[in-house]
Design a protein around this motif. Sequence first.
Motif, PDB file in Angstrom:
ATOM      1  N   MET A   1       1.267  -8.582   1.890  1.00 52.69           N
ATOM      2  CA  MET A   1       1.283  -7.422   1.014  1.00 52.69           C
ATOM      3  C   MET A   1      -0.069  -6.717   1.136  1.00 52.69           C
ATOM      4  SD  MET A   1       2.869  -5.912  -2.066  1.00 52.69           S
ATOM      5  CE  MET A   1       4.192  -7.011  -2.167  1.00 52.69           C
ATOM      6  N   VAL A   2      -0.023  -5.432   1.289  1.00 57.74           N
ATOM      7  CA  VAL A   2      -1.221  -4.628   1.455  1.00 57.74           C
ATOM      8  C   VAL A   2      -1.816  -4.313   0.073  1.00 57.74           C
ATOM      9  CG1 VAL A   2       0.007  -2.418   1.458  1.00 57.74           C
ATOM     10  CG2 VAL A   2      -2.125  -2.636   2.711  1.00 57.74           C
ATOM     11  N   THR A   3      -3.153  -4.177   0.001  1.00 56.71           N
ATOM     12  CA  THR A   3      -3.821  -3.895  -1.268  1.00 56.71           C
ATOM     13  C   THR A   3      -4.154  -2.407  -1.393  1.00 56.71           C
ATOM     14  OG1 THR A   3      -6.076  -4.188  -0.429  1.00 56.71           O
ATOM     15  CG2 THR A   3      -4.898  -6.188  -1.187  1.00 56.71           C
ATOM     16  N   LYS A   4      -4.494  -2.000  -2.608  1.00 57.55           N
ATOM     17  CA  LYS A   4      -4.903  -0.616  -2.851  1.00 57.55           C
ATOM     18  C   LYS A   4      -6.116  -0.252  -1.996  1.00 57.55           C
ATOM     19  CE  LYS A   4      -3.462  -0.730  -7.659  1.00 57.55           C
ATOM     20  NZ  LYS A   4      -3.886  -0.694  -9.053  1.00 57.55           N
ATOM     21  N   ASP A   5      -7.078  -1.151  -1.944  1.00 57.81           N
ATOM     22  CA  ASP A   5      -8.294  -0.874  -1.174  1.00 57.81           C
ATOM     23  C   ASP A   5      -7.997  -0.728   0.315  1.00 57.81           C
ATOM     24  OD1 ASP A   5     -10.021  -0.771  -3.374  1.00 57.81           O
ATOM     25  OD2 ASP A   5     -10.382  -2.936  -3.318  1.00 57.81           O
ATOM     26  N   GLU A   6      -7.083  -1.547   0.836  1.00 52.90           N
ATOM     27  CA  GLU A   6      -6.712  -1.437   2.252  1.00 52.90           C
ATOM     28  C   GLU A   6      -6.013  -0.107   2.538  1.00 52.90           C
ATOM     29  OE1 GLU A   6      -6.018  -6.158   3.329  1.00 52.90           O
ATOM     30  OE2 GLU A   6      -4.383  -5.006   2.425  1.00 52.90           O
ATOM     31  N   VAL A   7      -5.126   0.305   1.646  1.00 49.17           N
ATOM     32  CA  VAL A   7      -4.430   1.575   1.830  1.00 49.17           C
ATOM     33  C   VAL A   7      -5.426   2.734   1.744  1.00 49.17           C
ATOM     34  CG1 VAL A   7      -2.680   3.128   0.858  1.00 49.17           C
ATOM     35  CG2 VAL A   7      -2.231   0.668   1.005  1.00 49.17           C
ATOM     36  N   SER A   8      -6.333   2.667   0.781  1.00 47.45           N
ATOM     37  CA  SER A   8      -7.358   3.695   0.643  1.00 47.45           C
ATOM     38  C   SER A   8      -8.207   3.783   1.910  1.00 47.45           C
ATOM     39  CB  SER A   8      -8.242   3.405  -0.575  1.00 47.45           C
ATOM     40  OG  SER A   8      -9.302   4.334  -0.667  1.00 47.45           O
ATOM     41  N   GLU A   9      -8.590   2.656   2.454  1.00 53.19           N
ATOM     42  CA  GLU A   9      -9.402   2.638   3.671  1.00 53.19           C
ATOM     43  C   GLU A   9      -8.640   3.230   4.857  1.00 53.19           C
ATOM     44  OE1 GLU A   9     -12.145   2.342   6.568  1.00 53.19           O
ATOM     45  OE2 GLU A   9     -12.526   2.090   4.425  1.00 53.19           O
ATOM     46  N   LEU A  10      -7.372   2.894   4.989  1.00 51.12           N
ATOM     47  CA  LEU A  10      -6.561   3.458   6.073  1.00 51.12           C
ATOM     48  C   LEU A  10      -6.458   4.980   5.950  1.00 51.12           C
ATOM     49  CD1 LEU A  10      -3.663   0.845   6.218  1.00 51.12           C
ATOM     50  CD2 LEU A  10      -5.239   1.375   8.084  1.00 51.12           C
ATOM     51  N   ALA A  11      -6.230   5.457   4.740  1.00 45.70           N
ATOM     52  CA  ALA A  11      -6.114   6.902   4.525  1.00 45.70           C
ATOM     53  C   ALA A  11      -7.444   7.595   4.801  1.00 45.70           C
ATOM     54  CB  ALA A  11      -5.640   7.191   3.097  1.00 45.70           C
ATOM     55  N   ARG A  12      -8.537   7.034   4.304  1.00 44.64           N
ATOM     56  CA  ARG A  12      -9.858   7.636   4.547  1.00 44.64           C
ATOM     57  C   ARG A  12     -10.185   7.652   6.025  1.00 44.64           C
ATOM     58  NH1 ARG A  12     -11.424   3.896   0.611  1.00 44.64           N
ATOM     59  NH2 ARG A  12     -12.997   3.082   2.016  1.00 44.64           N
ATOM     60  N   SER A  13      -9.823   6.600   6.723  1.00 41.84           N
ATOM     61  CA  SER A  13     -10.067   6.525   8.164  1.00 41.84           C
ATOM     62  C   SER A  13      -9.310   7.631   8.902  1.00 41.84           C
ATOM     63  CB  SER A  13      -9.644   5.146   8.673  1.00 41.84           C
ATOM     64  OG  SER A  13      -9.661   5.092  10.065  1.00 41.84           O
ATOM     65  N   ALA A  14      -8.069   7.860   8.515  1.00 37.65           N
ATOM     66  CA  ALA A  14      -7.266   8.916   9.147  1.00 37.65           C
ATOM     67  C   ALA A  14      -7.877  10.284   8.879  1.00 37.65           C
ATOM     68  CB  ALA A  14      -5.826   8.860   8.630  1.00 37.65           C
ATOM     69  N   ILE A  15      -8.223  10.545   7.637  1.00 42.06           N
ATOM     70  CA  ILE A  15      -8.752  11.854   7.249  1.00 42.06           C
ATOM     71  C   ILE A  15     -10.106  12.107   7.916  1.00 42.06           C
ATOM     72  CG2 ILE A  15      -9.567  13.239   5.300  1.00 42.06           C
ATOM     73  CD1 ILE A  15      -7.449  11.608   3.602  1.00 42.06           C
ATOM     74  N   LYS A  45      -1.135   5.963  11.142  1.00 47.51           N
ATOM     75  CA  LYS A  45      -1.673   4.770  10.456  1.00 47.51           C
ATOM     76  C   LYS A  45      -0.558   4.022   9.723  1.00 47.51           C
ATOM     77  CE  LYS A  45      -6.233   5.355  11.076  1.00 47.51           C
ATOM     78  NZ  LYS A  45      -7.132   4.401  11.674  1.00 47.51           N
ATOM     79  N   GLY A  46       0.323   4.755   9.058  1.00 44.11           N
ATOM     80  CA  GLY A  46       1.428   4.110   8.337  1.00 44.11           C
ATOM     81  C   GLY A  46       2.386   3.386   9.268  1.00 44.11           C
ATOM     82  N   ARG A  47       2.732   4.050  10.383  1.00 45.53           N
ATOM     83  CA  ARG A  47       3.617   3.394  11.359  1.00 45.53           C
ATOM     84  C   ARG A  47       2.933   2.160  11.950  1.00 45.53           C
ATOM     85  NH1 ARG A  47       4.887   8.767  12.545  1.00 45.53           N
ATOM     86  NH2 ARG A  47       3.369   8.859  14.219  1.00 45.53           N
ATOM     87  N   GLY A  48       1.610   2.239  12.124  1.00 47.48           N
ATOM     88  CA  GLY A  48       0.870   1.091  12.650  1.00 47.48           C
ATOM     89  C   GLY A  48       0.941  -0.129  11.753  1.00 47.48           C
ATOM     90  N   LYS A  49       1.212   0.094  10.470  1.00 52.43           N
ATOM     91  CA  LYS A  49       1.376  -1.001   9.507  1.00 52.43           C
ATOM     92  C   LYS A  49       2.850  -1.290   9.224  1.00 52.43           C
ATOM     93  CE  LYS A  49      -2.817  -2.165   8.544  1.00 52.43           C
ATOM     94  NZ  LYS A  49      -3.299  -3.532   8.794  1.00 52.43           N
ATOM     95  N   SER A  50       3.734  -0.700  10.024  1.00 48.27           N
ATOM     96  CA  SER A  50       5.186  -0.919   9.940  1.00 48.27           C
ATOM     97  C   SER A  50       5.821  -0.375   8.666  1.00 48.27           C
ATOM     98  CB  SER A  50       5.523  -2.403  10.106  1.00 48.27           C
ATOM     99  OG  SER A  50       5.090  -2.857  11.362  1.00 48.27           O
ATOM    100  N   PHE A  51       5.227   0.653   8.080  1.00 51.11           N
ATOM    101  CA  PHE A  51       5.856   1.304   6.945  1.00 51.11           C
ATOM    102  C   PHE A  51       6.812   2.371   7.450  1.00 51.11           C
ATOM    103  CE2 PHE A  51       1.623   0.173   5.054  1.00 51.11           C
ATOM    104  CZ  PHE A  51       2.100  -0.879   4.295  1.00 51.11           C
ATOM    105  N   ARG A  52       7.820   2.670   6.655  1.00 46.88           N
ATOM    106  CA  ARG A  52       8.694   3.798   6.937  1.00 46.88           C
ATOM    107  C   ARG A  52       7.900   5.033   6.526  1.00 46.88           C
ATOM    108  NH1 ARG A  52      13.641   4.586   9.530  1.00 46.88           N
ATOM    109  NH2 ARG A  52      13.962   2.421   8.985  1.00 46.88           N
TER     110      ARG A  52
END
Length: 195
Positions: A1-15, A45-52
């Motif tokens: 399960m992914v955490t809030k901080d991990e999702v935030s980091e992925l989004a910031r990295s993309a932006i 980034k989302g596809r890289g984590k296997s999210f729809r």
Amino acid sequence: MVTKDEVSELARSAISGVFAGLHKTKREADGKEWTRKITEELCAKGRGKSFRVCAHGQENGWGEWLYDVCWLEYGDEGSSNSSKYLVDAKLDFLKQAVLIVESEFGNLGDIRDDFQKLLVGRALVRCMIFDGRKPDGLEIAEWLSEMVNAFSATGPDDFYLLAAYTDQGFRYWHIDRHKGVEPVAVLSPKTGSLT
């Protein structure tokens, strides 16, 4: 399960990656180009984590669905009673919205309207991307935080990532109902150091 901080980091990295790419070409992007490029990176980034992934114009995902970008996680936890209603076993049981994003480079009224979509949404992380040059990004972040606190359905675990485009690149804040607006240290694409 992914955490809030991990999702935030992925989004910031993309932006930040989009900003660094445009910075290297030494050109300014307009709001539509920013939105398109950031959407592409967030989807990757989302596809890289296997999210729809749901977003307008994305070939390897779904079209736009409720928000500019969504990362969704599905499971197969349906009850045995519901099995006769299965349409698609891989898509019938939405476990969670991992990330929902709104991007608005228009005026304050447009930013407010898009942010209110995030207020009513349910997701691990809600992300608002906006032009933070005039007025200052921190002032807008504090204004958005007031909206979070005023919204009666705000829950104790609601978590927001704000990304403001400035002349120096993107600045980031988290909004947490208990802590308010908190700046997020990021890696500068120009210097490689934390800012």
